[in-house]
Design a protein around this motif. Structure first.
Motif, PDB file in Angstrom:
ATOM      1  N   GLN A  94      -4.936  -8.438   1.878  1.00  0.00           N
ATOM      2  CA  GLN A  94      -4.868  -8.475   0.417  1.00  0.00           C
ATOM      3  C   GLN A  94      -4.876  -7.041  -0.108  1.00  0.00           C
ATOM      4  N   PRO A  95      -3.742  -6.327   0.000  1.00  0.00           N
ATOM      5  CA  PRO A  95      -3.709  -4.918  -0.410  1.00  0.00           C
ATOM      6  C   PRO A  95      -4.069  -4.745  -1.881  1.00  0.00           C
ATOM      7  N   VAL A  96      -4.945  -3.758  -2.134  1.00  0.00           N
ATOM      8  CA  VAL A  96      -5.359  -3.501  -3.508  1.00  0.00           C
ATOM      9  C   VAL A  96      -5.261  -2.027  -3.878  1.00  0.00           C
ATOM     10  N   ARG A  97      -5.165  -1.155  -2.888  1.00  0.00           N
ATOM     11  CA  ARG A  97      -5.170   0.277  -3.163  1.00  0.00           C
ATOM     12  C   ARG A  97      -3.760   0.848  -3.082  1.00  0.00           C
ATOM     13  N   GLU A  98      -3.567   1.939  -3.776  1.00  0.00           N
ATOM     14  CA  GLU A  98      -2.281   2.648  -3.749  1.00  0.00           C
ATOM     15  C   GLU A  98      -2.125   3.300  -2.375  1.00  0.00           C
ATOM     16  N   PRO A  99      -1.021   3.012  -1.673  1.00  0.00           N
ATOM     17  CA  PRO A  99      -0.877   3.576  -0.327  1.00  0.00           C
ATOM     18  C   PRO A  99      -0.440   5.041  -0.330  1.00  0.00           C
ATOM     19  N   LYS A 100      -0.955   5.768   0.644  1.00  0.00           N
ATOM     20  CA  LYS A 100      -0.487   7.131   0.910  1.00  0.00           C
ATOM     21  C   LYS A 100       0.796   7.037   1.733  1.00  0.00           C
ATOM     22  N   LEU A 101       0.900   5.923   2.465  1.00  0.00           N
ATOM     23  CA  LEU A 101       2.056   5.660   3.313  1.00  0.00           C
ATOM     24  C   LEU A 101       2.328   4.168   3.329  1.00  0.00           C
ATOM     25  N   ALA A 102       3.595   3.795   3.166  1.00  0.00           N
ATOM     26  CA  ALA A 102       4.004   2.392   3.296  1.00  0.00           C
ATOM     27  C   ALA A 102       5.103   2.339   4.345  1.00  0.00           C
ATOM     28  N   MET A 103       4.906   1.481   5.339  1.00  0.00           N
ATOM     29  CA  MET A 103       5.902   1.343   6.403  1.00  0.00           C
ATOM     30  C   MET A 103       6.409  -0.092   6.426  1.00  0.00           C
ATOM     31  N   THR A 104       7.725  -0.230   6.476  1.00  0.00           N
ATOM     32  CA  THR A 104       8.361  -1.538   6.487  1.00  0.00           C
ATOM     33  C   THR A 104       9.110  -1.706   7.798  1.00  0.00           C
ATOM     34  N   MET A 105       8.900  -2.856   8.445  1.00  0.00           N
ATOM     35  CA  MET A 105       9.589  -3.149   9.710  1.00  0.00           C
ATOM     36  C   MET A 105       9.566  -4.651   9.952  1.00  0.00           C
ATOM     37  N   ASP A 106      10.447  -5.106  10.841  1.00  0.00           N
ATOM     38  CA  ASP A 106      10.412  -6.521  11.179  1.00  0.00           C
ATOM     39  C   ASP A 106       9.273  -6.778  12.165  1.00  0.00           C
ATOM     40  N   ALA A 107       8.972  -8.036  12.400  1.00  0.00           N
ATOM     41  CA  ALA A 107       7.819  -8.406  13.226  1.00  0.00           C
ATOM     42  C   ALA A 107       7.965  -7.949  14.676  1.00  0.00           C
TER      43      ALA A 107
END
Length: 150
Positions: A94-107
């Motif tokens: 349940q993300p609530v904080r502003e990320p310093k880094l966001a990474m997107t990838m498939d499973a």
């Protein structure tokens, strides 16, 4: 080796998990990770992160990282938040904080990365991992965790 399921994952250690990911065809991982057991598998993997965290290597690292795992049911994504601060690592789905880094990838890419079966830099360079934010943090994440070698 055991089958790729939440039940098998909960009963094996990091090294066995690494071997399981390495020995399971990508197509089978993708099939399982697009089924209704996906949340259980992701929860199992993320719940282990704090136990594999290396506070001795983190130093004064303070970061919020969002892991966005694509390819869920009906094209949905799951986002998990890892917080590293004060020498500790916590995780929530349940993300609530502003990320310093966001990474997107498939499973499949995610599981290969966290099991030590994929080279994160190569996966980033080939577009399998998309990173937004602090790229130097992205490059150093692996050293903050005891990632098994398959």
């Amino acid at each position: 080796m055991t089958d790729f399921s939440p039940e098998s994952l909960s009963s094996i250690g990091p090294k066995e998990f690494s071997q399981l990911v390495k020995s399971t065809p990508d197509s089978k991982i993708a099939e399982v990770m697009s089924s209704d057991v996906r949340p259980k598998i992701l929860d199992e993997v993320f719940n282990r992160m704090p136990t594999l965290f290396r506070a001795d290597r983190a130093g004064t690292t303070s970061a919020v990282i969002h892991w966005i795992i694509t390819g869920g049911a009906n094209g949905a994504s799951d986002t998990y938040e890892t917080v590293i601060e004060n020498g500790a690592c916590t995780v929530t789905n349940q993300p609530v904080r502003e990320p310093k880094l966001a990474m997107t990838m498939d499973a499949v890419t995610f599981l290969k990365t966290v099991s030590g079966d994929g080279n994160p830099m190569m996966l980033f360079m080939t577009g399998k991992i998309k990173a937004k934010g602090d790229l130097s943090l992205a490059a150093s994440i692996a050293k903050l965790f005891d990632i098994p070698k398959a």
